[in-house]
Design a protein around this motif. Sequence first.
Motif, short mmCIF file in Angstrom:
data_model
loop_
_atom_site.label_atom_id
_atom_site.label_comp_id
_atom_site.label_asym_id
_atom_site.label_seq_id
_atom_site.Cartn_x
_atom_site.Cartn_y
_atom_site.Cartn_z
N LYS A 188 2.76 45.06 50.27
CA LYS A 188 2.77 43.87 49.41
C LYS A 188 3.71 44.08 48.22
CE LYS A 188 -1.90 42.33 50.58
NZ LYS A 188 -3.26 42.04 50.05
N GLN A 189 3.70 45.28 47.65
CA GLN A 189 4.59 45.55 46.53
C GLN A 189 6.05 45.53 46.96
OE1 GLN A 189 3.30 49.29 44.93
NE2 GLN A 189 1.44 48.44 43.99
N ALA A 190 6.33 46.07 48.15
CA ALA A 190 7.71 46.05 48.64
C ALA A 190 8.18 44.63 48.91
CB ALA A 190 7.82 46.90 49.91
N LEU A 191 7.31 43.78 49.46
CA LEU A 191 7.68 42.39 49.71
C LEU A 191 7.86 41.61 48.42
CD1 LEU A 191 5.38 41.53 52.78
CD2 LEU A 191 7.84 41.98 52.79
N ALA A 192 7.07 41.96 47.40
CA ALA A 192 7.19 41.25 46.12
C ALA A 192 8.51 41.54 45.44
CB ALA A 192 6.03 41.63 45.21
N ARG A 193 9.12 42.72 45.70
CA ARG A 193 10.39 43.07 45.09
C ARG A 193 11.60 42.47 45.81
NH1 ARG A 193 7.81 48.27 44.33
NH2 ARG A 193 8.76 49.00 46.28
N LEU A 194 11.39 41.86 46.95
CA LEU A 194 12.51 41.29 47.70
C LEU A 194 12.94 39.96 47.11
CD1 LEU A 194 11.36 41.99 51.39
CD2 LEU A 194 12.93 43.35 50.00
N ASN A 195 14.25 39.70 47.11
CA ASN A 195 14.75 38.40 46.68
C ASN A 195 14.79 37.45 47.88
OD1 ASN A 195 17.04 39.16 48.15
ND2 ASN A 195 18.01 40.04 46.32
N LEU A 250 17.34 36.24 49.67
CA LEU A 250 18.20 36.67 50.77
C LEU A 250 17.54 37.78 51.57
CD1 LEU A 250 20.89 36.63 52.27
CD2 LEU A 250 21.78 38.23 50.57
N GLU A 251 16.98 38.76 50.90
CA GLU A 251 16.32 39.85 51.60
C GLU A 251 15.09 39.36 52.36
OE1 GLU A 251 15.55 42.52 48.45
OE2 GLU A 251 17.57 43.39 48.44
N MET A 252 14.37 38.39 51.79
CA MET A 252 13.21 37.84 52.49
C MET A 252 13.64 37.12 53.76
SD MET A 252 9.90 37.69 52.29
CE MET A 252 9.54 37.99 50.57
N LEU A 253 14.72 36.34 53.69
CA LEU A 253 15.23 35.64 54.87
C LEU A 253 15.69 36.63 55.94
CD1 LEU A 253 17.22 32.70 53.26
CD2 LEU A 253 15.02 32.58 54.45
N LEU A 254 16.40 37.69 55.51
CA LEU A 254 16.84 38.70 56.46
C LEU A 254 15.66 39.41 57.11
CD1 LEU A 254 19.94 40.33 54.71
CD2 LEU A 254 19.92 38.99 56.83
N ALA A 255 14.61 39.68 56.33
CA ALA A 255 13.43 40.35 56.87
C ALA A 255 12.75 39.48 57.93
CB ALA A 255 12.46 40.71 55.75
N PHE A 288 18.83 46.83 55.68
CA PHE A 288 17.71 47.54 55.07
C PHE A 288 17.88 49.06 55.16
CE2 PHE A 288 15.71 43.38 55.77
CZ PHE A 288 15.18 43.17 54.50
N VAL A 289 18.58 49.54 56.20
CA VAL A 289 18.89 50.97 56.25
C VAL A 289 19.85 51.35 55.13
CG1 VAL A 289 20.05 52.74 57.62
CG2 VAL A 289 18.35 51.29 58.68
N GLY A 290 20.83 50.45 54.87
CA GLY A 290 21.75 50.70 53.75
C GLY A 290 21.03 50.70 52.41
N ARG A 291 20.10 49.76 52.23
CA ARG A 291 19.31 49.73 50.98
C ARG A 291 18.46 50.99 50.85
NH1 ARG A 291 18.27 45.09 48.18
NH2 ARG A 291 17.16 46.58 46.84
N LEU A 292 17.90 51.45 51.96
CA LEU A 292 17.10 52.67 51.92
C LEU A 292 17.97 53.88 51.57
CD1 LEU A 292 14.36 54.06 52.40
CD2 LEU A 292 15.00 54.28 54.82
#
Length: 224
Positions: free
Chosen positions: A5-12, A14-19, A59-63
Amino acid sequence: MRWLKQALARLNILEMLLAWFGCGAVFFILIPQSYWPVSIAPNYLLIAWAGALLSLSYFVGRLFIRCWAVVDGFWRKRLNRRNMESLIHCLDHTERAILREFVIRRTSVLKLPVAEPAVVNLLNNGVLEMNDSQQMIEQHERVECMISLAARPLLSYRVLSLPVGNLTEDQLDKLKKMRPAFLQPDYQSNRTYSGKVFRIRTIGSNTSERPTELINQQHPPIAS
């Protein structure tokens, strides 16, 4: 579940759409075609694979960036610690006197001149830190400084050239006489800006100013 939940809350957005797009593409790929009520064209499978790879690569690049930031922060912290230890092991007279002043005045915060090289060196190497990190050094002649938490365990009586135990009056007077000029209680910087030249003096110092005398020299008469 909480970390998700914390990881999803930090997504913007664009990242939410990609997820969501990546999860939908993976779901579309993993389900066998026999379970679909209609036949699936091969082009849709290619689009699903492309979407899954795009989301996964992002997401691999972000990681990777996050892991690199953690490793870089750890390395910088270790390097700063090493520089601070090296400085403490080879303190000069002025730097040792600055750190000793906290003990002499029995205070945790001192106003120190930022134009002094010894103060700048202690600040840059993490031995001292500003009490208010938001204040701008360029706007003040003196800033409130304190010994950093990381440097306190390294500053022993031996490092500061202090006698072990309570200071006697004679020892205290001797240490006060060893202070540099800018730590004296009657010190006041009198700065006159002229290009890049600053004149600094202390109150009580005997300064003699010699007036400029104009000397009129007469030329001897020219012989005829």
